[in-house]
Enzyme design. Sequence first.
Site, mmCIF file in Angstrom:
data_model
loop_
_atom_site.group_PDB
_atom_site.id
_atom_site.type_symbol
_atom_site.label_atom_id
_atom_site.label_comp_id
_atom_site.label_asym_id
_atom_site.label_seq_id
_atom_site.Cartn_x
_atom_site.Cartn_y
_atom_site.Cartn_z
ATOM 1 C CG HIS A 268 -10.654 -5.010 3.264
ATOM 2 N ND1 HIS A 268 -11.063 -4.811 4.441
ATOM 3 C CD2 HIS A 268 -9.847 -6.190 3.496
ATOM 4 C CE1 HIS A 268 -10.498 -5.650 5.504
ATOM 5 N NE2 HIS A 268 -9.885 -6.490 4.723
ATOM 6 C CG HIS B 67 -8.980 -9.699 2.922
ATOM 7 N ND1 HIS B 67 -7.817 -8.983 3.587
ATOM 8 C CD2 HIS B 67 -8.280 -10.216 1.841
ATOM 9 C CE1 HIS B 67 -6.729 -8.748 3.276
ATOM 10 N NE2 HIS B 67 -6.875 -9.674 2.031
ATOM 11 C CG ASP C 196 -11.702 -11.112 7.871
ATOM 12 O OD1 ASP C 196 -11.346 -11.273 6.621
ATOM 13 O OD2 ASP C 196 -11.405 -10.376 8.636
ATOM 14 C CG HIS C 197 -13.661 -7.544 6.409
ATOM 15 N ND1 HIS C 197 -13.780 -6.430 7.217
ATOM 16 C CD2 HIS C 197 -12.552 -8.067 6.648
ATOM 17 C CE1 HIS C 197 -12.589 -6.546 8.158
ATOM 18 N NE2 HIS C 197 -12.116 -7.356 7.409
#
Length: 258
Positions: A73, A75, A77-78
């Site tokens: 997804h 966000h 931090d990904h």
Amino acid sequence: MPDDSARPQRTSPLTRSLLAPNAGPMTLDGTNTYLIGAPDSRSIVVVDPGPLDEGHLSTLAASGRVELVLITHRHADHTAASERFAALTTAPVRAFDPAYCVNGDPLVDGEQLSAAGTSIRVVATPGHTDDSICLHLPGDGLTGSVLTGDTILGRGTSIIDGALADYLASLEALRALGPATVLPAHGPILPDLAAICTAYLAHRHERLDQVRAALATFGSEATVAEVTDLVYAQTDAAVRFAAEASVRAQLAYLREPR
């Protein structure tokens, strides 16, 4: 002695994970970047390269020839490292949302990927975000495994940054996959996907009952802030915004005509 935490750790017969150095209130111990590959495969699939940390990315790139990068997804931090990691490895980055693809096509719900000697099925699971997906590895051990991104966490519960109706449907779809191993993007591995989904569904319905009670107290036009104060009274100020996002989704769900 070498620091084992700086190397990918075995998480299932077909996966390893490397913890990104981005621990925090929303990321728990950090983001788990997963490496998928059959034992005899010369290549790997990397899932969620994570934050833009050169040490983390160098370790991933040195762990095998990267054939494909998948995103659970949007966000940061990904995804923050996606472009840099694509440049390091020349591997295409594929996500459900075309905006997060790099030299690759968007993922499609139900798509079957054959990569690194494995079979990976894409499962659209909107709710945490509208572009959230999970990755089902049916051949990973006796019960298979599912990389759940932030749809299911290894500790605690996920925030709803999308539509609650979608999230409840996603949990039902995941529960139908049975007792697969849960490989979450944050927190430890969990042993039984179906059981975890049942617990998550019970938690969501409990929260809905609490929001209904708050509306009975404050009135049907109660604000997000008022409901959050009552339902999430013990929430740390650092994650207050996440509690408000979940309340916003719950209020929208309760106010939808049915």
